[in-house]
Design a protein around this motif. Structure first.
Motif, PDB file in Angstrom:
ATOM      1  N   ILE A 100       1.051  -1.031  -0.038  1.00 19.61           N
ATOM      2  CA  ILE A 100      -0.288  -0.264  -0.090  1.00 19.61           C
ATOM      3  C   ILE A 100       0.720   1.088  -0.392  1.00 19.61           C
ATOM      4  N   SER A 101       1.674   1.009   0.766  1.00 21.42           N
ATOM      5  CA  SER A 101       2.638   2.229   1.075  1.00 21.42           C
ATOM      6  C   SER A 101       3.483   2.919  -0.779  1.00 21.42           C
ATOM      7  N   GLU A 102       3.848   1.515  -1.369  1.00 19.64           N
ATOM      8  CA  GLU A 102       4.366   2.054  -2.547  1.00 19.64           C
ATOM      9  C   GLU A 102       3.597   2.411  -3.550  1.00 19.64           C
ATOM     10  N   MET A 103       1.532   2.001  -3.621  1.00 17.81           N
ATOM     11  CA  MET A 103       1.401   2.580  -4.264  1.00 17.81           C
ATOM     12  C   MET A 103       0.949   3.769  -3.919  1.00 17.81           C
ATOM     13  N   GLY A 104       1.232   4.702  -2.667  1.00 27.70           N
ATOM     14  CA  GLY A 104       0.893   6.243  -2.193  1.00 27.70           C
ATOM     15  C   GLY A 104      -0.740   6.746  -2.092  1.00 27.70           C
ATOM     16  N   LEU A 137      -2.583   8.764  -4.249  1.00 25.68           N
ATOM     17  CA  LEU A 137      -2.562   9.063  -5.426  1.00 25.68           C
ATOM     18  C   LEU A 137      -3.260   8.539  -5.959  1.00 25.68           C
ATOM     19  N   LEU A 138      -2.330   7.194  -6.476  1.00 17.78           N
ATOM     20  CA  LEU A 138      -2.689   5.715  -6.873  1.00 17.78           C
ATOM     21  C   LEU A 138      -3.819   5.137  -6.284  1.00 17.78           C
ATOM     22  N   MET A 139      -3.937   4.895  -4.665  1.00 15.85           N
ATOM     23  CA  MET A 139      -4.897   4.173  -4.373  1.00 15.85           C
ATOM     24  C   MET A 139      -6.146   5.131  -4.314  1.00 15.85           C
ATOM     25  N   SER A 140      -6.483   6.401  -4.151  1.00 17.37           N
ATOM     26  CA  SER A 140      -7.893   7.107  -4.779  1.00 17.37           C
ATOM     27  C   SER A 140      -8.595   7.180  -5.677  1.00 17.37           C
ATOM     28  N   ARG A 141      -7.424   6.607  -6.854  1.00 14.40           N
ATOM     29  CA  ARG A 141      -7.612   6.826  -8.618  1.00 14.40           C
ATOM     30  C   ARG A 141      -8.483   5.280  -8.494  1.00 14.40           C
ATOM     31  N   ARG A 194     -10.280  -1.418 -13.549  1.00 16.43           N
ATOM     32  CA  ARG A 194      -8.940   0.522 -12.366  1.00 16.43           C
ATOM     33  C   ARG A 194      -8.077  -0.601 -12.016  1.00 16.43           C
ATOM     34  N   LEU A 195      -7.912  -1.931 -12.121  1.00 15.36           N
ATOM     35  CA  LEU A 195      -7.366  -2.005 -10.864  1.00 15.36           C
ATOM     36  C   LEU A 195      -5.926  -2.511 -11.832  1.00 15.36           C
ATOM     37  N   TYR A 196      -6.116  -3.271 -13.098  1.00 19.06           N
ATOM     38  CA  TYR A 196      -5.074  -3.373 -14.544  1.00 19.06           C
ATOM     39  C   TYR A 196      -4.497  -1.810 -14.246  1.00 19.06           C
ATOM     40  N   ALA A 197      -5.131  -0.784 -14.871  1.00 18.34           N
ATOM     41  CA  ALA A 197      -4.691   0.627 -15.148  1.00 18.34           C
ATOM     42  C   ALA A 197      -3.688   1.177 -14.347  1.00 18.34           C
ATOM     43  N   THR A 198      -3.593   0.981 -12.600  1.00 15.32           N
ATOM     44  CA  THR A 198      -3.472   1.375 -12.070  1.00 15.32           C
ATOM     45  C   THR A 198      -2.130   1.177 -11.203  1.00 15.32           C
TER      46      THR A 198
END
Length: 507
Positions: free
Chosen positions: A120-124, A126-130, A241-245
């Motif tokens: 989760i930390s690596e995603m950050g 912004l990407l988690m919100s997206r 959305r998971l694929y693109a993120t």
């Protein structure tokens, strides 16, 4: 014909449809990015496969997504089918040699390849919100959550870490609002519900450890060929959305981890982003700006990014301007939007006086494309009507048994199979909660004093301070007095008076 400095793509045709020349992608411009577009069934996947083969033979590792399963055939040797041999003759591919390529299969769900995980930390935030499609207010709470995790040393590795942190934030909403701005429980609750949806869609498999090591995507074989990492994405596309993120996260990780190398004789890695429109659909401006920044700067890290999509209008103009190598398959032009797409695609090419580009786009046959690659000094070549060469590997998917054999013999076999669950936010917050509960229970026990008198059917006679609780004892006394009035015998009255006397002495 291509050599160790270029990739042979196919042969362009003269106006009379005779052979003109070989069309090649110069490896030194392979990191200048590219675009493969065209309607469904026009040959985009084969063009991707041909480029992936060329990069691999040149020693360049490749990462690509396999949306339909067809791309998996790159792992097996091709077969001499009539239509393939004929196409090889048309483009003067001599000798037409078949080969298999070094493939590593990956799968976010761990079913058709090695599991891929990120924390989760690596995603950050912004990407988690997206990924979660959060509102602006909810995104603000997500940013606060990551800030608190950093300040309080809480590792966010998997979904349960984020869920426990959000629960903690809800309990401290008033305190945190004073420090960071408005943190509302409804916003936190909405994020928690979205996390449950993600979990039910299988996203929990993606978050955790061991996280993917970028170095495992950049492997080469002993004979100098680049490994082709193929992401099984047929099931993943059920959650686009998971694929693109995920793919945006991967591009960002490459950008952040790899050192600056400038322009090389060949890329260090080539990244194919199939179904690229998913990255930009309903994306906030800040995310599109981030993609544009990564695409613009990642080439200095030696990475080439190639977007594969049906329509050039799917790509924002700022990103489109960064894509120097173009392969345009046929487009249909029945609706006004489709007609606009054809005009847009035609306008992005350097014109060729031999034909009208917009007209040609609608007339291309399957396996034929308009091709324009960067020439010397990075200048786009004049667009050419080109027959794409046949692939050397298998055209079509592999069997499940073949896939299992390749996975078992993979250089990363066993490295990502078992989940590692080390101490992180979930465990730390659980420990803090238990310590707080134990401390509260101990304090109550210390303040409760010695033994207490109780009356069956009533609450404790004594309060936690050891003194009589006036309200409760008044009720008890009233009840006992009522009993006194109803007791007729002298023995009964004496017993009741004895109880009341004991209560009085306890004051």
């Amino acid at each position: 014909m291509a050599d160790d400095t270029s990739i042979f793509i196919g042969a362009s045709r003269k106006p009379d449809d005779s052979y003109q020349r070989a069309e090649e992608l110069l490896l030194r411009y392979g990191n200048r990015h590219g675009l493969i577009t065209g309607a469904t069934g026009t040959g985009k996947t084969v063009s991707l496969q041909v480029l992936a083969e060329g990069f691999s033979n040149a020693g360049v590792p490749v990462f690509c997504a396999d949306i339909k399963g067809d791309l998996s055939g790159i792992a097996m040797m091709g077969e001499a089918k009539d239509f393939l041999v004929k196409r090889a003759e048309q483009v003067k591919l001599d000798p037409y040699q078949f080969q298999e390529f070094p493939v590593i299969f990956w799968d976010l769900f761990g079913e058709q390849g090695h599991p891929i995980r990120a924390t989760i930390s690596e995603m950050g935030p912004l990407l988690m919100s997206r990924l979660m499609n959060l509102t602006e207010a909810q995104e603000g709470v997500m940013n606060i959550a990551f800030r608190i995790a950093d300040e309080e040393g809480l590792l966010l590795l998997d979904l349960k870490d984020l869920q426990s942190l959000l629960a903690n934030i809800a309990e401290r909403a008033d305190e945190l609002s004073a420090r960071y701005g408005n943190v509302t429980k409804p916003s936190v609750g909405a994020i928690q519900r979205t996390l449950l949806v993600l979990e039910s869609q299988g996203a929990a498999n993606f978050f955790g450890e061991p996280a993917l090591r970028i170095a495992d995507l950049m492997r080469t074989t002993r004979d100098g060929r680049g490994a082709v990492s193929v992401l099984a994405a047929d099931k993943l596309m059920m959650n686009p959305r998971l694929y693109a993120t995920f793919l945006l996260w991967l591009m960002s990780e490459l950008f952040e981890e790899l050192p600056e190398v400038g322009d090389l004789e060949r890329p260090k890695l080539v990244f194919f982003f199939d179904e690229a429109h998913l990255l930009f659909e309903d994306a906030p401006k800040v995310l599109i700006d981030r993609v544009e920044q990564v695409v613009r700067l990642i080439r200095s890290k030696g990475v080439g990014v190639y977007f594969v999509t049906q329509n050039p209008l799917d790509i924002p103009e700022k990103v489109l301007a960064q894509l120097g190598n173009r392969v345009q398959h046929a487009l249909r032009a029945y609706t006004p939007r489709e007609q606009q797409a054809v005009r847009t695609a035609a306008e992005t090419f350097r014109p060729n006086p031999d034909f009208d580009c917009a007209t040609a786009i609608t007339q291309l046959a399957t396996g034929e494309a308009l091709v324009s690659m960067l020439e010397d000094k990075g200048v786009p070549a004049m667009v050419q009507r080109t027959l794409i060469r046949p692939p050397s590997s298998r055209l079509g998917p592999i069997t499940p048994d073949e896939r299992r054999k390749i996975i078992a013999e993979s250089p990363v076999a066993g490295q990502y199979d078992q989940v590692v669950d080390r101490e992180s936010a979930f465990e730390i917050l659980q420990k803090k909660t238990k310590e707080a509960q134990d401390a509260e229970a101990q304090a109550q026990q210390q303040n409760s004093g010695g033994s207490r008198w109780t009356i069956p059917g009533f609450d404790d006679v004594l309060g936690t301070s050891g003194r009589r609780s006036s309200n409760r004892q008044t009720v008890a006394e009233a009840a006992i007095k009522s009993v006194v009035r109803s007791v007729g015998s002298s023995v009964g009255r004496a017993i009741v008076r004895g109880i009341l006397g004991s209560l009085a002495r306890g004051r």
